[in-house]
Motif scaffolding. Structure first.
Motif, PDB file in Angstrom:
ATOM      1  N   TRP A   1      86.345  43.580  68.402  1.00 46.52           N
ATOM      2  CA  TRP A   1      86.799  43.829  67.033  1.00 46.52           C
ATOM      3  C   TRP A   1      87.909  42.853  66.636  1.00 46.52           C
ATOM      4  O   TRP A   1      87.954  42.349  65.521  1.00 46.52           O
TER       5      TRP A   1
ATOM      6  N   SER B 232      86.312  39.503  66.098  1.00 45.00           N
ATOM      7  CA  SER B 232      85.147  39.473  65.211  1.00 45.00           C
ATOM      8  C   SER B 232      85.332  38.387  64.160  1.00 45.00           C
ATOM      9  O   SER B 232      86.406  38.215  63.584  1.00 45.00           O
TER      10      SER B 232
ATOM     11  N   SER C  42      83.220  38.024  61.398  1.00 44.21           N
ATOM     12  CA  SER C  42      82.818  38.448  60.055  1.00 44.21           C
ATOM     13  C   SER C  42      83.234  39.887  59.822  1.00 44.21           C
ATOM     14  O   SER C  42      83.503  40.641  60.763  1.00 44.21           O
ATOM     15  N   GLN C  43      83.286  40.265  58.558  1.00 45.15           N
ATOM     16  CA  GLN C  43      83.657  41.633  58.197  1.00 45.15           C
ATOM     17  C   GLN C  43      82.610  42.631  58.676  1.00 45.15           C
ATOM     18  O   GLN C  43      82.936  43.736  59.119  1.00 45.15           O
ATOM     19  N   GLU C  44      81.345  42.197  58.596  1.00 48.07           N
ATOM     20  CA  GLU C  44      80.261  43.079  59.024  1.00 48.07           C
ATOM     21  C   GLU C  44      80.349  43.368  60.521  1.00 48.07           C
ATOM     22  O   GLU C  44      80.221  44.512  60.960  1.00 48.07           O
TER      23      GLU C  44
ATOM     24  N   GLY D 150      83.063  43.123  62.357  1.00 43.54           N
ATOM     25  CA  GLY D 150      84.273  43.910  62.573  1.00 43.54           C
ATOM     26  C   GLY D 150      84.053  45.375  62.247  1.00 43.54           C
ATOM     27  O   GLY D 150      84.519  46.268  62.966  1.00 43.54           O
ATOM     28  N   TYR D 151      83.310  45.655  61.165  1.00 45.81           N
ATOM     29  CA  TYR D 151      83.019  47.041  60.799  1.00 45.81           C
ATOM     30  C   TYR D 151      82.142  47.709  61.865  1.00 45.81           C
ATOM     31  O   TYR D 151      82.351  48.870  62.210  1.00 45.81           O
TER      32      TYR D 151
END
Length: 201
Positions: free
Chosen positions: A34, A37, A39-41, A43-44
């Motif tokens: 995390w 990560s 990208s945001q995707e 990380g989510y």
């Protein structure tokens, strides 16, 4: 490897076999991913994965606490039952000892009455035979009453012996039941651990 060897190695690695070490390692790896990560995707996704792992850890901890509390209550219950059994055994011993005393007393009284009867037979040869016969009759009735008392005491002692035997049998059965319950609980925990391990795979 055989199934037993695989289970044994997993238990050695995992401690108590609840999967906590694996979940913690997975949580650390998810946290590192995390943090790294790109990208945001992603990380989510790693964030949701950490939440899921934390939920599993909390559930495992709650389950362990519930089992611990249940075991404590069972131990308290078994201790109470054990104390009740000990008290019953002590009471049975006291009753048996009392019955033995009553038998000894009845035997002593009977011996005395037999001696009185022998003396009464000697007295029959003396004057005032009518009064002597009346006394003998009274002594005979008293001796008969004592015989009934002795029979009652012996019957009571036999009953107490049977009750004590039943009590000992009950204790043995209770101990066997406790051992069987413990073995069954260990088997269920082992089976549940194996099922959780297979589900995780």
């Amino acid at each position: 490897f055989s199934t037993d060897e695989v289970i044994r190695k997993r238990l050695l690695i995992d401690g108590d076999g609840a999967g906590d070490d694996r979940r913690i390692n997975l949580l650390v790896k998810s946290f590192i991913k995390w943090c790294n990560s790109g990208s945001q995707e992603e990380g989510y996704f790693q964030y949701q994965r950490m939440l899921s792992t934390l939920s599993q850890c909390e559930f495992s901890m709650g389950k362990t606490l519930l089992v611990y509390d249940m075991n404590l209550r069972e131990m308290e219950n078994y201790e109470k039952i054990y104390k009740d059994i000990e008290n019953s055994i002590a009471a049975a011993h006291e009753k048996i000892a009392e019955c033995k005393k009553q038998i000894l007393q009845a035997k002593r009284i009977r011996k005395n009455r037999q001696e009185y009867d022998a003396l009464a037979k000697v007295i029959q040869h003396h004057p005032d035979r009518h009064e002597t016969l009346k006394q003998l009759e009274a002594l005979g009735k008293e001796l008969q009453n004592l015989s009934h008392i002795k029979e009652n005491v012996e019957d009571k002692l036999e009953l107490r012996r049977k009750q004590f035997h039943v009590l000992l049998s009950t204790i043995h059965e209770l101990q066997q039941t406790l051992e069987n319950d413990e073995k069954l609980s260990e088997a269920e925990e082992s089976q549940e651990t194996q099922m959780e391990t297979e589900a995780k795979q």
